[in-house]
Scaffold this motif. Sequence first.
Motif, mmCIF file in Angstrom:
data_model
loop_
_atom_site.group_PDB
_atom_site.id
_atom_site.type_symbol
_atom_site.label_atom_id
_atom_site.label_comp_id
_atom_site.label_asym_id
_atom_site.label_seq_id
_atom_site.Cartn_x
_atom_site.Cartn_y
_atom_site.Cartn_z
ATOM 1 N N THR A 105 0.830 -1.207 0.000
ATOM 2 C CA THR A 105 0.000 0.000 0.000
ATOM 3 C C THR A 105 0.866 1.260 0.000
ATOM 4 O OG1 THR A 105 -1.589 -1.218 1.332
ATOM 5 C CG2 THR A 105 -1.886 1.183 1.199
ATOM 6 N N LEU A 106 0.535 2.213 -0.852
ATOM 7 C CA LEU A 106 1.178 3.527 -0.802
ATOM 8 C C LEU A 106 0.232 4.497 -0.106
ATOM 9 C CD1 LEU A 106 2.913 4.082 -4.260
ATOM 10 C CD2 LEU A 106 3.648 2.715 -2.317
ATOM 11 N N VAL A 107 0.818 5.458 0.609
ATOM 12 C CA VAL A 107 0.026 6.394 1.393
ATOM 13 C C VAL A 107 0.467 7.818 1.080
ATOM 14 C CG1 VAL A 107 -0.675 7.072 3.723
ATOM 15 C CG2 VAL A 107 -0.063 4.684 3.263
ATOM 16 N N VAL A 108 -0.497 8.677 0.798
ATOM 17 C CA VAL A 108 -0.210 10.108 0.644
ATOM 18 C C VAL A 108 -1.050 10.881 1.642
ATOM 19 C CG1 VAL A 108 -0.598 12.131 -0.824
ATOM 20 C CG2 VAL A 108 0.620 10.157 -1.740
ATOM 21 N N VAL A 109 -0.368 11.731 2.393
ATOM 22 C CA VAL A 109 -0.991 12.504 3.454
ATOM 23 C C VAL A 109 -0.992 13.963 3.011
ATOM 24 C CG1 VAL A 109 -0.592 13.276 5.827
ATOM 25 C CG2 VAL A 109 -0.200 10.886 5.231
ATOM 26 N N GLU A 110 -2.169 14.593 2.960
ATOM 27 C CA GLU A 110 -2.190 15.984 2.470
ATOM 28 C C GLU A 110 -3.342 16.753 3.089
ATOM 29 O OE1 GLU A 110 -4.232 16.804 -0.842
ATOM 30 O OE2 GLU A 110 -5.186 14.849 -0.965
ATOM 31 N N SER A 111 -3.388 18.041 2.773
ATOM 32 C CA SER A 111 -4.356 18.919 3.422
ATOM 33 C C SER A 111 -5.393 19.505 2.485
ATOM 34 C CB SER A 111 -3.635 20.091 4.091
ATOM 35 O OG SER A 111 -2.762 19.622 5.076
ATOM 36 N N GLU A 112 -5.106 19.532 1.197
ATOM 37 C CA GLU A 112 -5.932 20.360 0.325
ATOM 38 C C GLU A 112 -6.902 19.578 -0.553
ATOM 39 O OE1 GLU A 112 -3.071 22.746 -1.785
ATOM 40 O OE2 GLU A 112 -2.181 23.445 0.083
ATOM 41 N N GLY A 113 -6.739 18.264 -0.655
ATOM 42 C CA GLY A 113 -7.612 17.478 -1.526
ATOM 43 C C GLY A 113 -7.122 17.428 -2.959
ATOM 44 N N ASN A 114 -6.098 18.198 -3.266
ATOM 45 C CA ASN A 114 -5.539 18.150 -4.615
ATOM 46 C C ASN A 114 -4.913 16.793 -4.875
ATOM 47 O OD1 ASN A 114 -3.461 19.005 -2.659
ATOM 48 N ND2 ASN A 114 -2.120 19.000 -4.450
ATOM 49 N N GLY A 115 -4.334 16.228 -3.823
ATOM 50 C CA GLY A 115 -3.721 14.909 -3.950
ATOM 51 C C GLY A 115 -4.773 13.873 -4.278
ATOM 52 N N ARG A 116 -5.871 13.907 -3.565
ATOM 53 C CA ARG A 116 -6.964 12.958 -3.809
ATOM 54 C C ARG A 116 -7.424 13.042 -5.263
ATOM 55 N NH1 ARG A 116 -10.566 11.038 -0.035
ATOM 56 N NH2 ARG A 116 -8.700 10.626 1.172
ATOM 57 N N MET A 117 -7.530 14.273 -5.785
ATOM 58 C CA MET A 117 -7.926 14.463 -7.188
ATOM 59 C C MET A 117 -6.938 13.756 -8.117
ATOM 60 S SD MET A 117 -10.495 16.688 -7.715
ATOM 61 C CE MET A 117 -11.218 18.227 -7.209
ATOM 62 N N CYS A 118 -5.658 14.025 -7.901
ATOM 63 C CA CYS A 118 -4.630 13.459 -8.781
ATOM 64 C C CYS A 118 -4.577 11.941 -8.670
ATOM 65 C CB CYS A 118 -3.250 14.007 -8.414
ATOM 66 S SG CYS A 118 -3.065 15.762 -8.710
ATOM 67 N N LEU A 119 -4.826 11.433 -7.474
ATOM 68 C CA LEU A 119 -4.657 9.999 -7.245
ATOM 69 C C LEU A 119 -5.858 9.197 -7.727
ATOM 70 C CD1 LEU A 119 -3.166 10.276 -3.638
ATOM 71 C CD2 LEU A 119 -1.923 9.629 -5.702
ATOM 72 N N THR A 120 -6.983 9.877 -8.002
ATOM 73 C CA THR A 120 -8.181 9.123 -8.376
ATOM 74 C C THR A 120 -8.674 9.407 -9.798
ATOM 75 O OG1 THR A 120 -9.499 10.853 -7.309
ATOM 76 C CG2 THR A 120 -9.047 8.878 -6.019
ATOM 77 N N LEU A 121 -8.491 10.626 -10.310
ATOM 78 C CA LEU A 121 -9.114 10.980 -11.593
ATOM 79 C C LEU A 121 -8.403 10.446 -12.838
ATOM 80 C CD1 LEU A 121 -10.377 14.619 -10.918
ATOM 81 C CD2 LEU A 121 -11.740 12.535 -11.124
ATOM 82 N N PRO A 122 -7.070 10.585 -12.949
ATOM 83 C CA PRO A 122 -6.417 10.202 -14.207
ATOM 84 C C PRO A 122 -6.411 8.685 -14.447
ATOM 85 C CG PRO A 122 -5.062 11.716 -12.928
ATOM 86 C CD PRO A 122 -6.141 11.225 -12.021
ATOM 87 N N ASP A 123 -6.110 8.289 -15.692
ATOM 88 C CA ASP A 123 -6.038 6.862 -16.029
ATOM 89 C C ASP A 123 -4.723 6.253 -15.555
ATOM 90 O OD1 ASP A 123 -8.347 7.404 -17.457
ATOM 91 O OD2 ASP A 123 -7.200 7.889 -19.284
ATOM 92 N N THR A 124 -3.673 7.080 -15.616
ATOM 93 C CA THR A 124 -2.340 6.567 -15.289
ATOM 94 C C THR A 124 -1.803 7.288 -14.057
ATOM 95 O OG1 THR A 124 -1.893 6.114 -17.618
ATOM 96 C CG2 THR A 124 0.028 6.275 -16.162
ATOM 97 N N LEU A 125 -1.274 6.512 -13.128
ATOM 98 C CA LEU A 125 -0.697 7.094 -11.916
ATOM 99 C C LEU A 125 0.730 6.580 -11.766
ATOM 100 C CD1 LEU A 125 -0.752 8.569 -9.175
ATOM 101 C CD2 LEU A 125 -1.857 6.559 -8.198
ATOM 102 N N ILE A 126 1.663 7.522 -11.728
ATOM 103 C CA ILE A 126 3.081 7.160 -11.567
ATOM 104 C C ILE A 126 3.553 7.721 -10.231
ATOM 105 C CG2 ILE A 126 5.389 7.331 -12.561
ATOM 106 C CD1 ILE A 126 3.930 8.160 -15.234
ATOM 107 N N SER A 127 3.999 6.858 -9.339
ATOM 108 C CA SER A 127 4.459 7.327 -8.027
ATOM 109 C C SER A 127 5.954 7.130 -7.901
ATOM 110 C CB SER A 127 3.736 6.562 -6.918
ATOM 111 O OG SER A 127 2.339 6.721 -7.070
ATOM 112 N N VAL A 128 6.632 8.215 -7.591
ATOM 113 C CA VAL A 128 8.089 8.176 -7.445
ATOM 114 C C VAL A 128 8.388 8.123 -5.948
ATOM 115 C CG1 VAL A 128 10.241 9.404 -7.901
ATOM 116 C CG2 VAL A 128 8.359 9.525 -9.557
ATOM 117 N N VAL A 129 9.019 7.026 -5.511
ATOM 118 C CA VAL A 129 9.142 6.772 -4.077
ATOM 119 C C VAL A 129 10.597 6.493 -3.716
ATOM 120 C CG1 VAL A 129 8.337 5.330 -2.166
ATOM 121 C CG2 VAL A 129 6.815 5.770 -4.107
#
Lengths: 249, 482
Positions: free
Chosen positions: B223-247
């Motif tokens: 599981t990857l976890v992103v912690v944020e305050s503005e909800g912009n992260g949630r938008m990016c993590l759910t809306l697009p078709d492709t998600l690339i996470s650099v960890v």
Amino acid sequence: MSAVRVALFATCFNDTMWPSTPKAVVTLLERLGCTVEFPRAQTCCGQMFTNTGYAAEAVPLVRSFVDVFGSYDAVVVPSGSCTGSVREQHAGLARRAGDPGLEAAVEAVTPKVHELSEFLVDVLGVTDVGAYFPHRVTYHPTCHSLRMIRVGDRPLRLLRAVRGIDLVDLPAAEECCGFGGTFAMKNADVSIAMGSDKARHVRETGAEVLIAGDNSCLAHIGGLLERQRAGVRTMHLAEVLAATEEDPS
Amino acid sequence: MSRTFVGMPKFQVGARHALADTQLRRNLAHATRTIRAKRGAVVGEVADWEELRVKGAEAKDRVLSNLDTYLVELEARLVEAGATVHWARDAAEANGIVVDLVKATGADEVVKVKSMATVEIELNQALEAAGIAAWETDLAELIVQLGDDLPSHILVPAIHRNRAEVREIFLREMGKVGRPAPEGLTDEPPRLAEAARLHLREKFLRAKVAVSGANFAIAETGTLVVVESEGNGRMCLTLPDTLISVVGIEKLLPTWDDLGVFLQLLPRSSTGERMNPYTSMWTGRTEEDGPQDVHVVLVDNGRTNVLADVVGRQALRCIRCSACLNVCPVYERVGGKAYGSVYPGPIGAVLGPQLRGRQGKLEQSLPYASTLCGACFDVCPVRIELPDLLVHLRTRVVDDHRGGLPSAEALTMRAGAFTLSRADRLEKAQNAATGVGHLLRGRASLGRVPWPLSAWSEARDVPAPPRHTFRQWWAKREGGRG
Ligand code: SF4
């Protein structure tokens, strides 16, 4: 009760530049019934070398420290920062030197090394040392006293018990004054910026005397206050605690 | 957007510049003081805070001493869950992987969740070079990006800007890259936030690809976890078709249970909140829900070098909360840019030279950018002994230079160590000092003095040496008694 035998580690800086501080320690401890000795072979804890990255240069000073003070039951130091250097850094230096004998010697001596306020409160069990100092003062808890050896409120308890004293809180007291050893020279601009804020807070208190347990930090803050002709002088905690009505400092 | 940290001068130069910036000083003093107070209040509520810190440090140490097995475990879980895992040794490899992945989708833009790792590897510049626009969606990152600026804080990259400056940047820049700022924009925070929302919304709705980092990667579950305050992260993590996470490879946590500890430590240390508003977790790909093409790029970029240093490796425990920045008196006065990388403050002074090596002048100066006041250790949620690490790195810097032509400082230090190694030598030196003291007839101060002490006396009076040292006084006293 037999007198407590104490070795005074004056520290090289106090010995050379601020002799009135170790003198005050002698006056104070003798007044409290201790027998004070000053082993003449002592020099320096090595802090400046250690903290500037010159560990190799600091190791011989660690060796000399354990040689000089190893045989005493209690070592008293009028400096939070030099106490920290001995208690928190000598072991690492000995380890680095790869000398198990030195490591053992350091381990044996460090628990016996006390900063002045620790020695008074914890070992002698006194907070009222019979001092008299009728001035408005404020106290700066130097970083290494506060966060390295964690003297807590011991100095304040000692100061509150001084007769005649008007002790006022220093705003943002726990913030560093910007001295930082060679930082004061290597990063002079930042050091001065920090010191200016500390000096401003000191002036805000309206105190006549700024007290601390480290003359190095006091030289920095005092140097700024003096340049400003601020009308505030600096004094080591030991000198305030040594002052009496008969013998004011 | 093309600004980078490359070629930054040594710390003192950047610091001097920053100290003279009055607006910066005021913004920083205000911002750090506010966040320090908030943090202090919410940390004070937690009775077992110190135990949590110990647990956090222990979990991270477990990761660091078993990184090889945990990484393989993470990869296995991720692959099982339908994600593709990529390994990158350094920034160039990581950037190459991301650029290729984006190109393969045919997209010419990505939306980004605030990520330290991607700033560290300068991904935006690499994407830009490949003709791909990277839109930062975190408010502060957006301000930095629109202002063609550099980040100066881990959590609040635009901490050096005030409201008026933000308004000006929005009015001037937003229209060039998308929806312009509303007419009549004021500098009230709700109006500024609204402008950012309107501007970003069209990018969120359009984007086919998102790039994120991760605050945590759980080996046990993938599981990857992103912690944020503005909800912009949630938008990016759910809306697009492709998600690339650099960890970064140090972002691992062993188990799901460990996450509980960190979700208590991080928000309180970071934003001074009991809990952050948005916590997003995803495990690979979920059928017909969210991105269907999920990639994880695991980046080393110097981290295994840090790991090789048994003292220095505890810096890899860092969860980028920025508490050490907010409490640092040096950071408070110079801000982030003088540290020359995305990681400023005490952790930056430690990580910079470790990740990038100690060859550069900047990297050599960073371990000295601290008074060793210790405030950073006290607030660090994973108990990184930052002052000890700074001293350790100073020793490294000095030892690197041994053998060559000694510097003036090295010569001074050697002479000092020689003098102080024996009491008789110290006494001789002291006699010289008290000689001066005698000449001065009890003057208390020397005022200003020439080089090299001028670095001191530029703003601070120099105390005059006394007429007697303590040991002279003692000898006299003992003599008198004897
Ligand atoms: S070093 Fe500690 S306090 Fe600083 S950012 Fe990292 S986790 Fe937070």
